[in-house]
Design an enzyme around this catalytic site. Structure first.
Site, short mmCIF file in Angstrom:
data_model
loop_
_atom_site.label_atom_id
_atom_site.label_comp_id
_atom_site.label_asym_id
_atom_site.label_seq_id
_atom_site.Cartn_x
_atom_site.Cartn_y
_atom_site.Cartn_z
N GLY A 1 0.83 -1.21 0.00
CA GLY A 1 0.00 0.00 0.00
C GLY A 1 0.86 1.25 0.00
N ALA A 2 2.04 1.15 -0.62
CA ALA A 2 3.04 2.20 -0.48
C ALA A 2 2.64 3.52 -1.14
CB ALA A 2 4.37 1.71 -1.03
N ALA A 3 1.67 3.47 -2.06
CA ALA A 3 1.24 4.73 -2.70
C ALA A 3 0.13 5.41 -1.92
CB ALA A 3 0.76 4.46 -4.13
N GLN B 1 -0.37 -12.58 1.12
CA GLN B 1 0.84 -11.91 1.62
C GLN B 1 1.59 -12.81 2.59
OE1 GLN B 1 -0.23 -7.95 2.93
NE2 GLN B 1 -0.71 -7.31 0.85
N VAL C 1 -0.69 -3.33 9.67
CA VAL C 1 -1.36 -2.05 9.96
C VAL C 1 -2.74 -2.00 9.31
CG1 VAL C 1 -1.14 0.47 9.68
CG2 VAL C 1 0.89 -0.92 10.13
N ASN D 1 -6.39 -2.65 8.35
CA ASN D 1 -7.45 -3.09 9.29
C ASN D 1 -8.37 -4.16 8.74
OD1 ASN D 1 -7.05 -1.61 11.69
ND2 ASN D 1 -7.61 0.26 10.59
N ASP E 1 -3.06 3.69 19.41
CA ASP E 1 -3.98 3.78 20.55
C ASP E 1 -3.22 4.21 21.82
OD1 ASP E 1 -6.14 2.71 18.96
OD2 ASP E 1 -5.10 0.80 19.11
N ARG F 1 -2.61 7.89 21.53
CA ARG F 1 -3.86 8.63 21.74
C ARG F 1 -4.21 8.68 23.23
NH1 ARG F 1 -6.85 5.68 16.57
NH2 ARG F 1 -6.25 7.25 15.03
N HIS G 1 -7.40 -3.76 18.22
CA HIS G 1 -7.40 -2.37 17.72
C HIS G 1 -8.78 -2.13 17.12
CE1 HIS G 1 -6.31 1.35 15.85
NE2 HIS G 1 -6.46 0.88 14.63
C1 LMR Z 1 -7.10 4.50 13.16
O1 LMR Z 1 -7.21 4.03 14.28
O2 LMR Z 1 -7.08 5.72 12.95
C2 LMR Z 1 -6.96 3.56 11.99
O3 LMR Z 1 -7.03 2.25 12.42
C3 LMR Z 1 -7.94 3.84 10.90
C4 LMR Z 1 -9.38 3.56 11.31
O4 LMR Z 1 -10.09 2.87 10.57
O5 LMR Z 1 -9.80 4.06 12.35
#
Ligand code: LMR
Length: 328
Positions: free
Chosen positions: A11-13, A112, A129, A131, A159, A162, A187
């Site tokens: 997903g590098a782009a 993958q 990463v 989701n 998280d 945050r 997550h």
């Molecule tokens: C996030 O936590 O910001 C990412 O996982 C993107 C999302 O879908 O919330």
């Protein structure tokens, strides 16, 4: 000159890739004297755009960028890599939970995982990463059984960061003063940011913040819902903060953890804290001599235990949805 580290980025782009790639080649992950080779992977429809991203990167004349390729071929993309950063996936839109993406994204991680097993270097480590990252990691890991389970990670650092910011704002302190924040579970909107063991300026959060109602309510919800809040505000999922969390996750895995602190990452459970062995769940961890260990003996209370149990139960549900993808 050190031997270059080969890093694949899927997903590098995409938007995360755009923020992440310059950080990788400026030495933020592995240090200022560590050359890197980038193996950038994309789907055919955006390969042209990826070529443009690479042109920009080359035009920065980064001294640490030894070589870079772009490809749509997983075999070529993962060949000889020491790190695979699985960022690419369809992002969620407003009103969706991350697990709603399982049916769209899950299968990508089968291919993958298999390509990593066939092609990567013998010391490969993988950070997922895209989701829902925990269950996508479970899928990839189960499709690469020759790569040891302790090499697989999914990101919960976003998280953790945050949660630190919320605790700092509540107390008028700086987020660098907030330590020992453990993220438990998935997550997702069930994750549990553990305030019981967290510290501000060295003191337990519960000694600094007397508003238990906020800790058990608004604090947890704000961390759980932050991704949705960003999508609501911008129409797009987080990119800059996600890229930064990738950088910090890898650095924290590669470098020894500061004494007394820990960091959070999702990994294959060994049964610690009663969390079912084999699930990819977030734990507080320590990195020592290149190994990542779950912090043992942390205090939990019935409130925290019920929150962790709810998040683990969601991980089990996600696993039951994609069970077919675990058979390789
Ligand atoms: C996030 O936590 O910001 C990412 O996982 C993107 C999302 O879908 O919330």
């Amino acid at each position: 000159m050190k031997t270059p580290i080969h890093i694949a980025v899927t997903g590098a782009a995409g938007r995360i890739g755009y923020s992440l790639l310059p950080r990788i080649v400026s030495g933020d992950l592995f240090g200022p004297d560590q050359p890197v080779v980038l193996q950038l992977i994309e789907v055919p429809s955006v390969l042209k755009s990826l070529d443009g991203v690479l042109m920009e990167l080359l035009d920065c004349a980064f001294p640490l960028l030894e070589n870079a390729i772009t490809t749509t071929d997983l075999e070529e993309g993962f060949r000889g890599v020491n790190w695979a950063l699985l960022v690419g996936s369809v992002p969620r839109r407003a009103g969706m939970e991350r697990k709603d993406l399982l049916s769209i994204n899950g299968r990508i991680f089968v291919d993958q995982g298999r390509a990593i097993q066939r092609n990567a270097a013998s010391d490969v480590r993988v950070l997922v990463v895209g989701n829902p990252c925990n269950t996508n990691c479970l899928i990839a890991m189960n499709n690469a059984r020759d790569v040891p389970d302790n090499r697989w990670f999914a990101m919960s650092r976003l998280d953790e960061n945050r949660a630190k910011v919320q605790l700092a704002e509540k107390t008028g302190r700086h987020c660098r003063e907030v330590t020992n924040v453990a993220i438990w579970g998935n997550h997702s909107s069930t994750l549990y940011p553990d305030f019981l063991n967290a510290r501000i300026g060295g003191r337990l959060v519960c000694e600094v913040i007397s508003d238990v109602g906020w800790l058990r309510g608004g604090f947890i919800q704000s961390v759980q819902q932050r991704g949705s809040a960003i999508i609501h505000a911008t129409g797009l999922s987080s990119a800059q903060s996600a890229a930064h969390a990738i950088v910090e996750t890898i650095r924290s895995i590669a470098e020894p953890t500061s004494t007394g602190d820990w960091h959070s990452v999702s990994l294959c459970s060994d049964g610690s804290y009663g969390i079912e062995r084999g699930l990819v769940a977030s734990f507080p961890v320590l990195s020592r001599e290149g190994c990542v260990e779950i912090v043992q003996g942390l205090q939990t209370d019935p409130f925290g235990q019920s929150k962790i149990a709810a998040s683990i139960s969601e991980l089990r549900e996600e696993r039951s949805v994609i069970r077919e993808l675990l058979k390789n």
